[in-house]
Design a protein around this motif. Structure first.
Motif, PDB file in Angstrom:
ATOM      1  N   THR A 103       0.752  -1.140  -0.005  1.00  0.00           N
ATOM      2  CA  THR A 103       0.027  -0.093   0.136  1.00  0.00           C
ATOM      3  C   THR A 103       0.921   1.197   0.077  1.00  0.00           C
ATOM      4  OG1 THR A 103      -1.780  -1.010   1.046  1.00  0.00           O
ATOM      5  CG2 THR A 103      -1.640   1.284   1.307  1.00  0.00           C
ATOM      6  N   ASN A 104       0.612   2.024  -1.015  1.00  0.00           N
ATOM      7  CA  ASN A 104       1.264   3.446  -1.104  1.00  0.00           C
ATOM      8  C   ASN A 104       0.159   4.371  -0.614  1.00  0.00           C
ATOM      9  OD1 ASN A 104       2.420   5.720  -1.758  1.00  0.00           O
ATOM     10  ND2 ASN A 104       3.545   5.036  -3.465  1.00  0.00           N
ATOM     11  N   LYS A 105       0.575   5.112   0.261  1.00  0.00           N
ATOM     12  CA  LYS A 105      -0.488   5.969   1.082  1.00  0.00           C
ATOM     13  C   LYS A 105      -0.091   7.488   0.366  1.00  0.00           C
ATOM     14  CE  LYS A 105      -0.924   3.440   5.239  1.00  0.00           C
ATOM     15  NZ  LYS A 105      -0.958   3.506   6.896  1.00  0.00           N
ATOM     16  N   ASN A 106       0.583   7.728  -0.503  1.00  0.00           N
ATOM     17  CA  ASN A 106       0.866   9.129  -1.049  1.00  0.00           C
ATOM     18  C   ASN A 106       1.574   8.889  -2.401  1.00  0.00           C
ATOM     19  OD1 ASN A 106       0.840  11.837  -1.335  1.00  0.00           O
ATOM     20  ND2 ASN A 106       2.720  12.004   0.066  1.00  0.00           N
ATOM     21  N   ILE A 107       0.735   8.606  -3.266  1.00  0.00           N
ATOM     22  CA  ILE A 107       1.060   8.582  -4.774  1.00  0.00           C
ATOM     23  C   ILE A 107       1.821   9.821  -5.141  1.00  0.00           C
ATOM     24  CG2 ILE A 107       0.736   8.266  -6.967  1.00  0.00           C
ATOM     25  CD1 ILE A 107       0.572   5.577  -5.581  1.00  0.00           C
ATOM     26  N   THR A 108       3.224   9.783  -5.691  1.00  0.00           N
ATOM     27  CA  THR A 108       3.890  10.808  -5.884  1.00  0.00           C
ATOM     28  C   THR A 108       4.076  10.880  -7.634  1.00  0.00           C
ATOM     29  OG1 THR A 108       6.078   9.623  -5.959  1.00  0.00           O
ATOM     30  CG2 THR A 108       5.320  10.839  -4.098  1.00  0.00           C
ATOM     31  N   ILE A 110      -3.234   3.863  -2.879  1.00  0.00           N
ATOM     32  CA  ILE A 110      -3.303   2.668  -3.626  1.00  0.00           C
ATOM     33  C   ILE A 110      -2.924   1.595  -3.107  1.00  0.00           C
ATOM     34  CG2 ILE A 110      -2.920   1.665  -6.051  1.00  0.00           C
ATOM     35  CD1 ILE A 110      -4.962   4.048  -6.039  1.00  0.00           C
ATOM     36  N   THR A 111      -3.413   0.447  -2.957  1.00  0.00           N
ATOM     37  CA  THR A 111      -2.982  -1.002  -2.607  1.00  0.00           C
ATOM     38  C   THR A 111      -2.898  -1.570  -4.103  1.00  0.00           C
ATOM     39  OG1 THR A 111      -4.185  -1.012  -0.567  1.00  0.00           O
ATOM     40  CG2 THR A 111      -3.166  -3.110  -1.289  1.00  0.00           C
TER      41      THR A 111
END
Length: 291
Positions: free
Chosen positions: A102-107, A131-132
């Motif tokens: 899980t990415n809690k802050n898509i860059t 996003i997971t």
């Protein structure tokens, strides 16, 4: 339903192939069974082609860097081989390559088409989204081995078989859908995009080498290749390894090798092609026992 039907057809074909391979050599004087289990600590590299909403240009989305999938992990392996005599045998092996994160802050914002050509939808992931990601690959292999050269030091074995590959790629979280050419974003429900597919049995060819350089010690090598072309999926697999084996007294052996493995797949849709790749390299330890 399409996935389940392909799954059933794939395994029926594998079983039929096994029966055909077994039939000519079902009776033998010196049969033996070898079971190998182990795993490898891999450094992975995977990704897919997506489009930037800022520049409208394609770029490669790196699953490890951009989506925070684990780069290094332990992967299991099992192989069963049955030799009817000194020259003829069959084998089955299985590899499991599963990861999620899980990415809690898509860059890096991106847009992508659904890989299934029957689903004409474009999805958008915005800056700051959570996003997971799930990316799972399972590969089962069955085949025939022919020991075509043997002397006091060398064993060279030609292999020919079939692969079946199960693929699952999923995104879950803050996902939008593009409705028009300007890509106006709306939230989708459910907030997940999952693509699953299974290939029909795919042919592969390989070569195994075994060189005994001292009592109980041997050098081992393995090379295998197969090409995927089924329905809307095409790609290839390269499987290489080399190592050293120690044979304990009796029928127990340990093999320490270095493995290189790469899978690429292009999934053709109506308007675009989704390119996915997965590869790893790293040390592998295998323990085997011969009955």
């Amino acid at each position: 339903m399409h996935f389940i039907t392909q799954f059933s057809q794939a395994w029926v074909a594998l079983l039929v192939t096994m029966a055909l391979v077994l039939s000519p050599i079902a009776i033998a004087d010196e049969s033996r069974l070898k079971i190998s289990v182990g795993g490898f600590y891999s450094t992975s590299d995977s990704g897919m082609d997506v489009t930037s909403p800022l520049t409208d240009k394609e770029f490669e989305l790196d699953f490890e860097t951009d989506l925070e999938l684990v780069e290094s992990e332990f992967l299991p392996f099992i192989e069963i081989a049955y030799w009817f005599n000194d020259q003829h045998g069959i084998y089955f092996d299985w590899k499991r390559l599963h990861r999620d994160a899980t990415n809690k802050n898509i860059t890096v914002p991106y847009e992508f088409e659904h890989p299934d050509p029957d689903i004409d939808e474009t999805y958008s992931i915005q800056l700051g989204a959570e996003i997971t990601t799930t990316f799972n690959v399972d590969i089962a292999r069955i085949g025939y081995g022919y020991d075509f050269y043997t002397d006091d030091r060398w064993d060279l074995i030609f292999t020919a078989g079939l692969h079946v590959m199960w693929l699952e790629l999923g995104f879950e979280g803050e996902i939008g859908a593009c409705l028009d050419e300007t890509c106006g974003i709306i939230d989708i429900d459910p907030d997940s995009v999952v693509f699953t597919d299974v290939t029909a049995p795919l042919p592969d060819l390989g070569l195994l080498a075994h060189y005994q350089f001292a009592d109980s010690w041997s050098i081992t090598g393995h090379a295998q290749y197969f090409y995927i072309k089924i329905d809307n999926i095409k790609g290839e697999l390269i499987d290489l390894s080399g190592g050293i084996e120690y044979n304990f007294e009796g029928k127990f052996a340990a093999d320490l090798s270095y493995k290189y493995y790469k899978v690429t797949a292009d999934i053709d849709g109506d308007y675009t092609t989704t390119s996915i790749h997965y590869g790893f390299h790293g040390p592998m330890l295998t323990l085997s026992y011969e009955f």
